[in-house]
Design a protein around this motif. Structure first.
Motif, PDB file in Angstrom:
ATOM      1  N   VAL A   1      44.884  42.103  41.023  1.00  0.00           N
ATOM      2  CA  VAL A   1      46.063  42.648  40.334  1.00  0.00           C
ATOM      3  C   VAL A   1      45.757  42.884  38.859  1.00  0.00           C
ATOM      4  N   LEU A   2      45.028  41.955  38.250  1.00  0.00           N
ATOM      5  CA  LEU A   2      44.684  42.080  36.840  1.00  0.00           C
ATOM      6  C   LEU A   2      43.805  43.298  36.599  1.00  0.00           C
TER       7      LEU A   2
ATOM      8  N   ASP B   1      41.754  34.130  48.049  1.00  0.00           N
ATOM      9  CA  ASP B   1      42.771  33.118  47.790  1.00  0.00           C
ATOM     10  C   ASP B   1      43.663  33.643  46.666  1.00  0.00           C
ATOM     11  N   ILE B   2      44.544  32.802  46.171  1.00  0.00           N
ATOM     12  CA  ILE B   2      45.478  33.248  45.126  1.00  0.00           C
ATOM     13  C   ILE B   2      44.725  33.717  43.892  1.00  0.00           C
ATOM     14  N   PHE B   3      43.625  33.050  43.568  1.00  0.00           N
ATOM     15  CA  PHE B   3      42.855  33.405  42.377  1.00  0.00           C
ATOM     16  C   PHE B   3      42.252  34.806  42.500  1.00  0.00           C
ATOM     17  N   VAL B   4      41.695  35.113  43.659  1.00  0.00           N
ATOM     18  CA  VAL B   4      41.097  36.436  43.881  1.00  0.00           C
ATOM     19  C   VAL B   4      42.190  37.509  43.850  1.00  0.00           C
TER      20      VAL B   4
ATOM     21  N   ARG C   1      31.846  30.468  41.183  1.00  0.00           N
ATOM     22  CA  ARG C   1      32.425  29.206  41.643  1.00  0.00           C
ATOM     23  C   ARG C   1      31.934  28.870  43.046  1.00  0.00           C
ATOM     24  N   SER C   2      32.025  27.608  43.393  1.00  0.00           N
ATOM     25  CA  SER C   2      31.611  27.171  44.720  1.00  0.00           C
ATOM     26  C   SER C   2      32.673  27.534  45.751  1.00  0.00           C
ATOM     27  N   GLY C   3      32.301  27.521  47.018  1.00  0.00           N
ATOM     28  CA  GLY C   3      33.237  27.852  48.099  1.00  0.00           C
ATOM     29  C   GLY C   3      32.933  29.200  48.712  1.00  0.00           C
ATOM     30  N   ASP C   4      33.805  29.634  49.622  1.00  0.00           N
ATOM     31  CA  ASP C   4      33.606  30.920  50.294  1.00  0.00           C
ATOM     32  C   ASP C   4      33.671  32.057  49.282  1.00  0.00           C
ATOM     33  N   MET C   5      32.651  32.919  49.318  1.00  0.00           N
ATOM     34  CA  MET C   5      32.562  34.010  48.362  1.00  0.00           C
ATOM     35  C   MET C   5      33.142  35.289  48.954  1.00  0.00           C
ATOM     36  N   PHE C   6      34.129  35.873  48.257  1.00  0.00           N
ATOM     37  CA  PHE C   6      34.724  37.132  48.704  1.00  0.00           C
ATOM     38  C   PHE C   6      33.755  38.281  48.445  1.00  0.00           C
ATOM     39  N   LEU C   7      33.949  39.377  49.150  1.00  0.00           N
ATOM     40  CA  LEU C   7      33.118  40.555  48.961  1.00  0.00           C
ATOM     41  C   LEU C   7      33.677  41.388  47.803  1.00  0.00           C
ATOM     42  N   SER C   8      32.851  41.636  46.805  1.00  0.00           N
ATOM     43  CA  SER C   8      33.314  42.384  45.640  1.00  0.00           C
ATOM     44  C   SER C   8      33.710  43.811  46.009  1.00  0.00           C
TER      45      SER C   8
ATOM     46  N   ALA D   1      35.001  33.921  39.203  1.00  0.00           N
ATOM     47  CA  ALA D   1      35.189  34.238  40.623  1.00  0.00           C
ATOM     48  C   ALA D   1      33.868  34.441  41.355  1.00  0.00           C
ATOM     49  N   ARG D   2      32.848  34.942  40.647  1.00  0.00           N
ATOM     50  CA  ARG D   2      31.562  35.229  41.279  1.00  0.00           C
ATOM     51  C   ARG D   2      30.584  34.060  41.206  1.00  0.00           C
TER      52      ARG D   2
END
Length: 339
Positions: A259-260, A251-254, A43-50, A40-41
């Motif tokens: 949840v995990l 996204d769904i992955f984040v 991968r390419s694309g928009d990066m979410f804020l941890s 998640a940290r």
């Protein structure tokens, strides 16, 4: 008599099944979280804020614990009365949980930082230093003593982690474009281990000094963690939050990662009563092996002989530390004397 024998056999079979379920659950929890955080940290694309992911994990954890506490109480009236009597009418007791609440928020943010700068296998091995810090605080705070084998295990653990860290090569860019800083990643993991050890022992002491249920304590923990988490968000990422919003890059992955993370600790808390220390050590060791193998295929991880030796030392240390020798009086009886 025959019915009793059948019931005993069935109970034994169910216990064995629960042990295997515990093994699988603990292994997947330990291995998958590290791998997913790394992916998640990087991968390419928009990066979410941890920092926002840490807050959302606490929200999910709080809602889950509220549901579990409601099931435990059995009715809405008991549920509401339980919340009032424990949280509102005992503010001093609730505030005791503020210490681990703050530490867990900082720790979880540090783990994201570590996962951003260390490959999943190195992260997984390095984070086992929490065994060392937990043992240290158990001695200092809970006045526990360690067996000789446990002291030896801690020495092996440190040697193994040192070998793993020294085995790492040059820093390189990842698909997200972020350049890896292994020293920063190791420092973050080490700090997270320190906080994890202290917070874990402190929280254990709180649990043992009161008759409040685990779910209620976790509700208190999450309630107090949320304001700390939000403050951390605005301190670290305030400008980005104003510009891009709280859920930027989600996204769904984040969402799955959130949840995990939230459910992971709760799952372990539930299944750990069916698993002894050897099984927990086996699960952690399997998780390290899975992380190493998965990293080779998913992240082009280069498995060197030095890394492998370091990982084996860490795995051995986990088994040595977890091993519980039988009490002396047990050895004086033959197997037929046991019930």
């Amino acid at each position: 008599m025959q019915d009793i024998t059948i019931n005993m056999k069935q109970q034994k079979t169910n216990t064995q099944a629960l042990k295997y379920i515990s093994l699988v659950t603990l292994t997947l929890q330990n291995a998958v979280v590290g791998l997913i955080m790394r992916y998640a940290r990087t991968r390419s694309g928009d990066m979410f804020l941890s920092s926002t992911a840490v807050v959302m994990a606490e929200v999910v954890k709080l809602l889950t614990c509220l549901v579990l506490f409601f099931i435990e109480e059995g009715s809405i009236s008991k549920f509401i009365n339980g919340l009032k009597s424990t949280i509102i009418k005992q503010p001093i007791d609730t505030l005791k949980v503020s210490v681990p609440s703050l530490l867990y928020i900082i720790q979880n943010n540090l783990l994201y930082l570590s996962a951003s700068n260390l490959d999943a296998a190195t992260y997984q091995v390095t984070y086992q230093l929490k065994i060392l810090t937990t043992a240290f605080f158990a001695i200092v705070i809970l006045r526990r003593s360690l067996r000789n084998t446990q002291w030896g295990a801690l020495i092996l653990l440190v040697l193994g982690v040192v070998l793993v860290q020294l085995a790492q090569g040059s820093e390189e860019a990842v698909p997200s474009g972020i350049k890896q800083n292994r020293l920063l990643g190791f420092a973050a993991a080490l700090s997270a281990c320190f906080l994890s050890g202290f917070a874990g022992i402190y929280f254990e002491k709180i649990l043992k000094d009161s008759d409040i249920s685990v779910w209620m304590r976790n509700i208190q923990l999450s309630l107090l963690s949320l304001p700390f988490g939000l403050i951390t968000c605005f301190i670290n990422d305030g400008k980005i939050l104003q510009k891009q919003g709280f859920f930027f890059g989600y996204d769904i992955f984040v969402c799955y990662l959130v949840v995990l993370q939230a459910g992971g600790g709760l799952i372990v808390a539930v299944v750990v009563k069916y698993a002894d220390n050897i099984l927990k050590g086996f699960a952690t060791s399997l998780a390290i092996i899975i992380s190493c193998i998965a990293s080779i295929y998913l992240f082009d991880f280069n498995l060197t002989l030095q890394f492998a030796i370091g990982a084996v030392l860490v795995i051995c240390s986990i088994f040595m530390y977890s091993y519980q020798p039988k009490p002396a009086f047990m050895d004086k009886h033959s197997p037929t004397d046991k019930v």
